[in-house]
Design a protein around this motif. Structure first.
Motif, PDB file in Angstrom:
ATOM      1  N   SER A  29      -9.904   3.577   7.250  1.00  0.00           N
ATOM      2  CA  SER A  29     -11.318   3.892   7.133  1.00  0.00           C
ATOM      3  C   SER A  29     -12.013   2.535   7.050  1.00  0.00           C
ATOM      4  O   SER A  29     -11.374   1.525   6.775  1.00  0.00           O
ATOM      5  N   LYS A  30     -13.309   2.515   7.290  1.00  0.00           N
ATOM      6  CA  LYS A  30     -14.013   1.233   7.375  1.00  0.00           C
ATOM      7  C   LYS A  30     -13.771   0.380   6.132  1.00  0.00           C
ATOM      8  O   LYS A  30     -13.895   0.871   5.008  1.00  0.00           O
ATOM      9  N   GLY A  31     -13.405  -0.862   6.343  1.00  0.00           N
ATOM     10  CA  GLY A  31     -13.259  -1.786   5.217  1.00  0.00           C
ATOM     11  C   GLY A  31     -11.872  -1.808   4.592  1.00  0.00           C
ATOM     12  O   GLY A  31     -11.588  -2.641   3.762  1.00  0.00           O
ATOM     13  N   THR A  32     -10.982  -0.872   4.964  1.00  0.00           N
ATOM     14  CA  THR A  32      -9.633  -0.913   4.395  1.00  0.00           C
ATOM     15  C   THR A  32      -8.675  -1.569   5.385  1.00  0.00           C
ATOM     16  O   THR A  32      -8.899  -1.549   6.587  1.00  0.00           O
ATOM     17  N   LYS A  33      -7.630  -2.134   4.841  1.00  0.00           N
ATOM     18  CA  LYS A  33      -6.634  -2.812   5.678  1.00  0.00           C
ATOM     19  C   LYS A  33      -5.245  -2.365   5.253  1.00  0.00           C
ATOM     20  O   LYS A  33      -5.056  -1.893   4.134  1.00  0.00           O
ATOM     21  N   GLY A  34      -4.283  -2.565   6.147  1.00  0.00           N
ATOM     22  CA  GLY A  34      -2.893  -2.336   5.762  1.00  0.00           C
ATOM     23  C   GLY A  34      -2.355  -0.940   6.018  1.00  0.00           C
ATOM     24  O   GLY A  34      -1.308  -0.604   5.483  1.00  0.00           O
ATOM     25  N   LYS A  59       0.843  -1.208   0.000  1.00  0.00           N
ATOM     26  CA  LYS A  59       0.000   0.000   0.000  1.00  0.00           C
ATOM     27  C   LYS A  59       0.873   1.251   0.000  1.00  0.00           C
ATOM     28  O   LYS A  59       0.545   2.238  -0.629  1.00  0.00           O
ATOM     29  N   GLN A  60       1.992   1.191   0.737  1.00  0.00           N
ATOM     30  CA  GLN A  60       2.885   2.352   0.776  1.00  0.00           C
ATOM     31  C   GLN A  60       3.634   2.503  -0.557  1.00  0.00           C
ATOM     32  O   GLN A  60       3.945   3.608  -0.973  1.00  0.00           O
ATOM     33  N   ILE A  62      -2.358  -6.033  -4.872  1.00  0.00           N
ATOM     34  CA  ILE A  62      -3.025  -5.766  -3.585  1.00  0.00           C
ATOM     35  C   ILE A  62      -4.090  -6.816  -3.214  1.00  0.00           C
ATOM     36  O   ILE A  62      -4.074  -7.327  -2.087  1.00  0.00           O
ATOM     37  N   PRO A  63      -5.005  -7.201  -4.142  1.00  0.00           N
ATOM     38  CA  PRO A  63      -6.016  -8.202  -3.750  1.00  0.00           C
ATOM     39  C   PRO A  63      -5.409  -9.495  -3.204  1.00  0.00           C
ATOM     40  O   PRO A  63      -5.918 -10.090  -2.258  1.00  0.00           O
ATOM     41  N   ARG A  64      -4.281  -9.909  -3.770  1.00  0.00           N
ATOM     42  CA  ARG A  64      -3.617 -11.147  -3.310  1.00  0.00           C
ATOM     43  C   ARG A  64      -3.140 -10.990  -1.861  1.00  0.00           C
ATOM     44  O   ARG A  64      -3.331 -11.872  -1.018  1.00  0.00           O
ATOM     45  N   LYS A  65      -2.519  -9.832  -1.581  1.00  0.00           N
ATOM     46  CA  LYS A  65      -2.013  -9.588  -0.220  1.00  0.00           C
ATOM     47  C   LYS A  65      -3.163  -9.447   0.774  1.00  0.00           C
ATOM     48  O   LYS A  65      -3.054  -9.870   1.918  1.00  0.00           O
ATOM     49  N   GLU A  66      -4.270  -8.833   0.313  1.00  0.00           N
ATOM     50  CA  GLU A  66      -5.442  -8.703   1.196  1.00  0.00           C
ATOM     51  C   GLU A  66      -6.005 -10.086   1.500  1.00  0.00           C
ATOM     52  O   GLU A  66      -6.417 -10.361   2.629  1.00  0.00           O
TER      53      GLU A  66
END
Ligand SMILES: [Zn+2]
Ligand SMILES: [Zn+2]
Ligand SMILES: [Zn+2]
Length: 257
Positions: free
Chosen positions: A143-148, A42-43, A82-86
């Motif tokens: 924020s709601k629903g985000t990760k990382g 994400k960074q 990103i989807p894979r890491k999530e």
């Protein structure tokens, strides 16, 4: 310092105790690694976005657009990962015991949970944004629903700008390997610390002290009511209801109807 997690063993196997739970260290390590990998990506996405914006501005002056195209291609590539890491993080969270899962979710209901003082200190010790006055970490929040979201990794664009150069790919890989090996070390104290920061409830905020004006007025009341040697105890008249103006009847007869 007291810790929430503790090392224990059962049949020659090292285990972690947390509240009423017994957990294998592997589950915690997998979660910490998955969270770190997502945060890093994400960074990286954020850094490439910043780079793309800067190159877009530069393109208006210079006509060479190959660098911008390259940055945008890298940004696309990063976003696709990103989807894979999530999913990996989701997988690691789903393997937690019910007690750990409950505390993990409950801690993250506070979107700034990672600004707990131990994690800010750790970011500062690693030379991240918390060691400077830029305030980047406190502005990152889930924020709601985000990760990382969380503290700086080697991909933080602000840290890179401050350093003046990007860390090489090889060094980045080495640093992640080092992070992993510190977690996997036999009865690792680092793992206990990280697990505490990632799961244990935030400390209760200190009780709010009464306002100074309230304290002052209470003190004054006490002083006024304390009789001194040459002072008679004052007669205190307690008026519970505000006085009403006397009615015409009262004025004539001196009593109520
Ligand atoms: Zn910063
Ligand atoms: Zn940073
Ligand atoms: Zn930080």
């Amino acid at each position: 310092m007291l810790t929430w997690f503790e090392w224990g063993s059962y049949r020659n196997r090292d285990l972690l105790y947390y509240r009423s739970d017994t957990v294998g260290p592997r589950e915690i390590i997998e979660l910490l690694l998955a969270e770190h990998a997502l945060r890093e990506l994400k960074q990286r996405e954020e850094a490439l976005k910043q780079r793309s914006i800067a190159l877009q501005k530069a393109k208006a002056i210079e006509s060479d657009s190959s660098e911008l195209e390259d940055a945008n291609a890298q940004l696309d590539e990063t976003r696709k990962q990103i989807p894979r890491k999530e999913h990996d993080l989701y997988g690691a969270v789903s393997m937690l015991t019910s007690v750990l899962r409950k505390d993990y979710d409950s801690l993250r209901r506070n979107t700034k949970w990672f600004m707990r003082k131990e994690m800010v200190q750790d970011c500062s010790d690693r030379g991240g944004c918390c060691s400077r006055g830029c305030g980047c970490c406190s502005q990152r929040h889930l924020s709601k629903g985000t990760k990382g979201d969380g503290h700086c990794t080697t991909e933080c664009w602000c840290c890179t700008a401050f350093r003046g150069f990007e860390i090489s790919k090889e060094d980045k890989i080495d640093m992640v390997k080092d992070f992993q090996s510190r977690l996997e070390r036999n009865r690792s104290g680092y793992l206990i610390d990280m697990a505490d920061w990632f799961f244990s409830p935030l400390p209760e905020p200190p009780a709010v002290a009464p306002k100074l004006s309230t304290v002052a007025s209470q003190t004054m009341t006490v002083i006024a009511k304390t009789p001194t040697k040459d002072m008679k105890t004052p007669t205190v008249t307690v008026t519970t209801k505000p006085l009403k103006p006397r009615s015409r009847w009262q004025k004539i007869f001196g009593r109520n109807k």
